[in-house]
Design a protein around this motif. Structure first.
Motif, PDB file in Angstrom:
ATOM      1  N   TRP A 259       0.828  -1.245  -0.050  1.00 18.56           N
ATOM      2  CA  TRP A 259      -0.024  -0.099   0.058  1.00 18.56           C
ATOM      3  C   TRP A 259       0.808   1.146  -0.190  1.00 18.56           C
ATOM      4  O   TRP A 259       0.623   2.288  -0.779  1.00 18.56           O
ATOM      5  CB  TRP A 259      -0.831  -0.015   1.184  1.00 18.56           C
ATOM      6  CG  TRP A 259      -1.729   1.185   1.300  1.00 18.56           C
ATOM      7  CD1 TRP A 259      -1.522   2.108   2.023  1.00 18.56           C
ATOM      8  CD2 TRP A 259      -3.155   1.265   0.637  1.00 18.56           C
ATOM      9  NE1 TRP A 259      -2.644   3.200   2.001  1.00 18.56           N
ATOM     10  CE2 TRP A 259      -3.600   2.691   1.002  1.00 18.56           C
ATOM     11  CE3 TRP A 259      -3.726   0.620  -0.444  1.00 18.56           C
ATOM     12  CZ2 TRP A 259      -4.696   3.149   0.358  1.00 18.56           C
ATOM     13  CZ3 TRP A 259      -4.938   1.130  -0.870  1.00 18.56           C
ATOM     14  CH2 TRP A 259      -5.431   2.428  -0.596  1.00 18.56           C
ATOM     15  N   ARG A 263       0.007   1.240  -3.616  1.00 19.58           N
ATOM     16  CA  ARG A 263      -1.188   1.333  -3.461  1.00 19.58           C
ATOM     17  C   ARG A 263      -2.164   0.402  -4.302  1.00 19.58           C
ATOM     18  O   ARG A 263      -3.033   0.556  -4.822  1.00 19.58           O
ATOM     19  CB  ARG A 263      -1.899   2.726  -3.416  1.00 19.58           C
ATOM     20  CG  ARG A 263      -1.370   3.607  -2.455  1.00 19.58           C
ATOM     21  CD  ARG A 263      -2.106   4.881  -2.262  1.00 19.58           C
ATOM     22  NE  ARG A 263      -1.975   5.335  -1.068  1.00 19.58           N
ATOM     23  CZ  ARG A 263      -2.745   6.239  -0.294  1.00 19.58           C
ATOM     24  NH1 ARG A 263      -3.768   6.815  -0.893  1.00 19.58           N
ATOM     25  NH2 ARG A 263      -2.322   7.085   0.587  1.00 19.58           N
ATOM     26  N   GLN A 271      -2.129  -5.164  -7.298  1.00 22.31           N
ATOM     27  CA  GLN A 271      -3.304  -5.298  -6.274  1.00 22.31           C
ATOM     28  C   GLN A 271      -3.153  -6.704  -6.035  1.00 22.31           C
ATOM     29  O   GLN A 271      -3.928  -7.509  -6.750  1.00 22.31           O
ATOM     30  CB  GLN A 271      -4.446  -4.742  -7.106  1.00 22.31           C
ATOM     31  CG  GLN A 271      -5.727  -4.978  -6.109  1.00 22.31           C
ATOM     32  CD  GLN A 271      -7.017  -4.115  -6.423  1.00 22.31           C
ATOM     33  OE1 GLN A 271      -7.359  -4.870  -7.622  1.00 22.31           O
ATOM     34  NE2 GLN A 271      -7.237  -3.106  -6.213  1.00 22.31           N
ATOM     35  N   LEU A 275      -4.985  -6.000  -0.690  1.00 20.21           N
ATOM     36  CA  LEU A 275      -5.567  -4.761  -1.255  1.00 20.21           C
ATOM     37  C   LEU A 275      -6.825  -4.774  -1.869  1.00 20.21           C
ATOM     38  O   LEU A 275      -7.531  -3.999  -1.788  1.00 20.21           O
ATOM     39  CB  LEU A 275      -4.203  -4.276  -2.088  1.00 20.21           C
ATOM     40  CG  LEU A 275      -3.280  -3.462  -1.429  1.00 20.21           C
ATOM     41  CD1 LEU A 275      -2.491  -4.611  -0.847  1.00 20.21           C
ATOM     42  CD2 LEU A 275      -2.594  -2.689  -2.573  1.00 20.21           C
ATOM     43  N   GLU A 279     -10.147  -2.479  -0.698  1.00 23.70           N
ATOM     44  CA  GLU A 279     -10.619  -1.740  -1.752  1.00 23.70           C
ATOM     45  C   GLU A 279     -12.209  -2.089  -1.524  1.00 23.70           C
ATOM     46  O   GLU A 279     -13.068  -1.096  -1.648  1.00 23.70           O
ATOM     47  CB  GLU A 279     -10.165  -1.690  -3.177  1.00 23.70           C
ATOM     48  CG  GLU A 279     -10.735  -0.913  -4.357  1.00 23.70           C
ATOM     49  CD  GLU A 279     -10.316  -1.040  -5.542  1.00 23.70           C
ATOM     50  OE1 GLU A 279     -11.209  -0.978  -6.477  1.00 23.70           O
ATOM     51  OE2 GLU A 279      -9.033  -1.385  -5.762  1.00 23.70           O
TER      52      GLU A 279
END
Length: 316
Positions: A259, A263, A271, A275, A279
């Protein structure tokens, strides 16, 4: 006195008990009571596990079958397996599964495991100052908080970072590593941060190998690679399995490092499942769907654990 008297012949007479006395088992010697007594010292730990581990998992399992959202809805509805069906039809979820496997294999199964074993083997033959310096550097990276390690590696891989400065000094082509190869950058970051654990595990395992065995193999003409393959690795097999299991479970749950560095981007190129779960649950407000993804991640970790435990059960 005759030895055939009625008192002398009765067994209770010699035990100081009146004839006809019936022996009773003491309550504390009953098998069930003994087992219960042995479990009493464990009862506080069992209560804590049920309260803080099994309880939240059970609640998450319930939420995963609902449409709970962070949008102020009054009541959540039971939707059955809809969240799981939606996940397996979601290309972003499948991409996150693939990137999680890539991240785990590169940074844990290959990177931390191999580098940790190599460092432990080299430190066995190194002098004490070299062992102290190497161990201090590697362990420092391990004890750093995940967020701090993420910022350090972000500064190393960014376009104006340390790595490109070194490449420019060597007149080699540089690039924006966090944009072109983000999953490899975060995998290297996880290797840099977590190798110390593998090094410590393998250092302890190598110290347990009797020196007479390796010395005898060396006298017989076995080289370093042959000794490693035919003697060292089989004798530390259980340590390898334990290390792989712990590293894999830790790597599957890495969130803060990725992250801070990317991110999950650019786009969704780095991702991983933690993550993606974050989200969906907190950015898209779909708590039910995000929790279903979390349960699938828990299932993946459980499958890895079962495989490793079966390998550990096999004798050399």
């Amino acid at each position: 006195m005759s030895n055939g008297g009625p008192l002398a012949r009765h067994p209770d007479h010699h035990l100081g008990r009146p004839p006809g006395h019936r022996s009773l088992t003491h309550p504390l010697t009953h098998p069930f009571t003994r087992r219960l007594t042995r479990l009493l010292p464990l009862s506080p730990a069992l209560v804590l596990l049920l309260l803080f581990l099994a309880g939240p998992i059970a609640y998450c399992a319930y939420i995963a079958f609902t449409d709970l959202q962070l949008t102020g809805q009054a009541h959540a509805s039971f939707v059955g397996f809809d969240n799981f069906r939606e996940a397996f039809q979601d290309e972003e979820f499948l991409n996150a599964v693939w990137l999680t496997l890539v991240f785990t294999v590169i940074s844990s199964l290959i990177g931390q495991n191999t580098l940790g074993l190599a460092l432990a083997s080299l430190m066995q033959r190194a002098s004490k100052p070299v062992r102290t310096l190497t161990g201090g550097i590697v362990i420092t990276a391990w004890v750093l908080p995940e967020v701090v390690a993420g910022f350090l590696l972000y500064a190393f891989f960014r376009k104006e970072g340390t790595l490109n400065a070194i490449l420019d000094a060597l007149h080699l082509p540089s690039q924006n590593w966090l944009f072109t190869l983000p999953i490899l950058a975060v995998s290297f970051a996880n290797v840099w941060r977590g190798t110390a654990f593998s090094m410590l595990v393998y250092s302890a395992a190598l110290n347990e190998i009797p020196k007479e065995i390796t010395e005898a193999a060396e006298v017989d003409g076995a080289g370093g690679w042959r000794r490693m393959w035919h003697i060292t690795l089989p004798m530390i097999r259980r340590s390898i399995g334990t290390n792989l299991m712990l590293n894999t479970l830790q790597t599957l749950s890495v969130f803060g490092l990725i992250w801070v560095m990317t991110r999950g981007g650019p786009g969704d190129k780095s991702q991983t499942l933690p993550l993606f779960m974050y989200e969906q649950a907190f950015q898209n407000s779909m708590i039910g769907y995000g929790t279903a993804v979390a349960l699938l991640l828990l299932l993946v970790g459980s499958l890895f654990s079962v495989v490793y435990m079966r390998l550990l059960r096999t004798e050399v």
